[in-house]
Design a protein around this motif. Structure first.
Motif, PDB file in Angstrom:
ATOM      1  N   ASN B  89      32.499  61.996   7.166  1.00  0.00           N
ATOM      2  CA  ASN B  89      32.334  60.786   6.350  1.00  0.00           C
ATOM      3  C   ASN B  89      30.888  60.287   6.461  1.00  0.00           C
ATOM      4  O   ASN B  89      30.232  60.532   7.475  1.00  0.00           O
ATOM      5  CB  ASN B  89      33.304  59.690   6.822  1.00  0.00           C
ATOM      6  CG  ASN B  89      34.650  59.776   6.130  1.00  0.00           C
ATOM      7  OD1 ASN B  89      35.000  60.794   5.536  1.00  0.00           O
ATOM      8  ND2 ASN B  89      35.415  58.709   6.202  1.00  0.00           N
ATOM      9  N   PRO B  90      30.400  59.563   5.428  1.00  0.00           N
ATOM     10  CA  PRO B  90      29.022  59.043   5.484  1.00  0.00           C
ATOM     11  C   PRO B  90      28.775  58.196   6.735  1.00  0.00           C
ATOM     12  O   PRO B  90      27.703  58.258   7.325  1.00  0.00           O
ATOM     13  CB  PRO B  90      28.918  58.185   4.217  1.00  0.00           C
ATOM     14  CG  PRO B  90      29.955  58.738   3.293  1.00  0.00           C
ATOM     15  CD  PRO B  90      31.068  59.242   4.155  1.00  0.00           C
ATOM     16  N   THR B  91      29.771  57.393   7.118  1.00  0.00           N
ATOM     17  CA  THR B  91      29.738  56.713   8.415  1.00  0.00           C
ATOM     18  C   THR B  91      31.031  57.119   9.135  1.00  0.00           C
ATOM     19  O   THR B  91      32.110  56.656   8.781  1.00  0.00           O
ATOM     20  CB  THR B  91      29.642  55.174   8.274  1.00  0.00           C
ATOM     21  OG1 THR B  91      30.650  54.732   7.343  1.00  0.00           O
ATOM     22  CG2 THR B  91      28.294  54.753   7.733  1.00  0.00           C
ATOM     23  N   LEU B  93      32.567  56.637  12.058  1.00  0.00           N
ATOM     24  CA  LEU B  93      33.496  55.775  12.807  1.00  0.00           C
ATOM     25  C   LEU B  93      34.330  54.952  11.823  1.00  0.00           C
ATOM     26  O   LEU B  93      33.800  54.184  11.023  1.00  0.00           O
ATOM     27  CB  LEU B  93      32.726  54.852  13.761  1.00  0.00           C
ATOM     28  CG  LEU B  93      33.613  53.907  14.596  1.00  0.00           C
ATOM     29  CD1 LEU B  93      34.602  54.670  15.457  1.00  0.00           C
ATOM     30  CD2 LEU B  93      32.743  53.001  15.467  1.00  0.00           C
ATOM     31  N   CYS B 143      35.555  58.660  -0.741  1.00  0.00           N
ATOM     32  CA  CYS B 143      34.597  57.709  -0.189  1.00  0.00           C
ATOM     33  C   CYS B 143      33.668  57.254  -1.286  1.00  0.00           C
ATOM     34  O   CYS B 143      32.590  57.805  -1.490  1.00  0.00           O
ATOM     35  CB  CYS B 143      33.811  58.330   0.955  1.00  0.00           C
ATOM     36  SG  CYS B 143      34.544  57.964   2.543  1.00  0.00           S
TER      37      CYS B 143
END
Lengths: 105, 144
Positions: B89-91, B93, B143
């Motif tokens: 994922n791009p971020t 967490l 996303c």
């Protein structure tokens, strides 16, 4: 109690199952709308739950939680009639809360 | 004029307070990290060991990456927190859940997955960290 949060708490044996459903866009800040404009990030960052006023759960969330967040958690030691409260805060300073009494499952 | 300035200032600081209090709690650096190792670093995960005492229930194949239901249970004694990450994922967490006062180390939630990736779970128990993972194939990334 807000209408953008739905909660249910059922006592099943020793465990109370708490289900929470929140109406929230959970925008990542990367999505573009039909006009190709970036939709600003708008997401819940913090959710806390308490049982009869005692904290039981603290959840920190990023943008990766789905739109209209869903959450189940389990508590031990709760009795029928006990009060469970949930409060959330998002990155725009908005907040919401809900509560449910434990009922027999 | 001075009085008005003072009033304006105090109102501004009052309005800012809840956000500042929240900012102090929310682990901004970890949630904005763009790689899973960087997120781990900001969660202060020193060293972690794989554990079969962490149970992850998630689909092998997810049709819609916008909504992937994930269930995590830790059977590790004194579990304090469960963190969920998606490495691509791009971020990475997604969430960090902290339990106290009789809450079971168990959670079900729904997450976004940008593409097929490894779902990673980190459990904190005292000063120790444990991990488990599960590969999830995603047909349509979620996303935005």
């Amino acid at each position: 109690m807000n209408d953008n949060i739905k909660m249910r708490a059922l006592l099943k044996g020793e465990i109370t199952e708490v289900k929470v459903l929140i109406g929230h866009p959970m925008e990542t800040g990367r999505r573009k709308n039909d006009l190709e404009e970036v939709v600003p990030a708008h997401f819940i960052q913090l959710l806390t739950a308490s049982l009869n006023g005692k904290p039981v759960l603290e959840a920190q969330w990023g943008t990766g939680i789905s739109k209209n967040p869903y959450l189940t958690f389990h508590l031990r030691g709760a009795k029928v009639g006990d009060l469970i409260k949930v409060v959330w805060h998002d990155n725009k300073g908005q907040t919401g809360n809900g509560e449910a009494s434990v009922s027999a499952g | 004029m001075q009085r008005r300035h003072f009033l304006g200032m105090s109102l501004a600081s009052l309005l800012l307070l809840p956000l500042q209090a929240l900012a102090a709690l929310w682990n901004k650096a970890a949630f904005e990290a763009v790689t899973a190792p960087a997120a781990r670093q900001h969660l202060q995960v020193a060293s972690e060991q794989p554990s079969s005492e962490i149970e992850i229930v998630a689909p092998d194949f997810a049709e819609n990456g916008a909504v992937v239901q994930v269930e995590v249970r830790s059977r590790i004694a004194n579990t304090e927190a469960i963190a969920i990450l998606v490495d691509k994922n791009p971020t990475p967490l997604i969430a960090n859940f902290m339990f106290s006062n009789g809450a079971d180390p168990y959670v079900v939630t729904r997450i976004k997955m940008a593409e097929s990736a490894e779902l990673q779970v980190i459990v904190k128990a005292g000063e120790h960290y444990f991990t488990a993972s599960k590969q999830v194939q995603v047909s349509l990334g979620g996303c935005g």
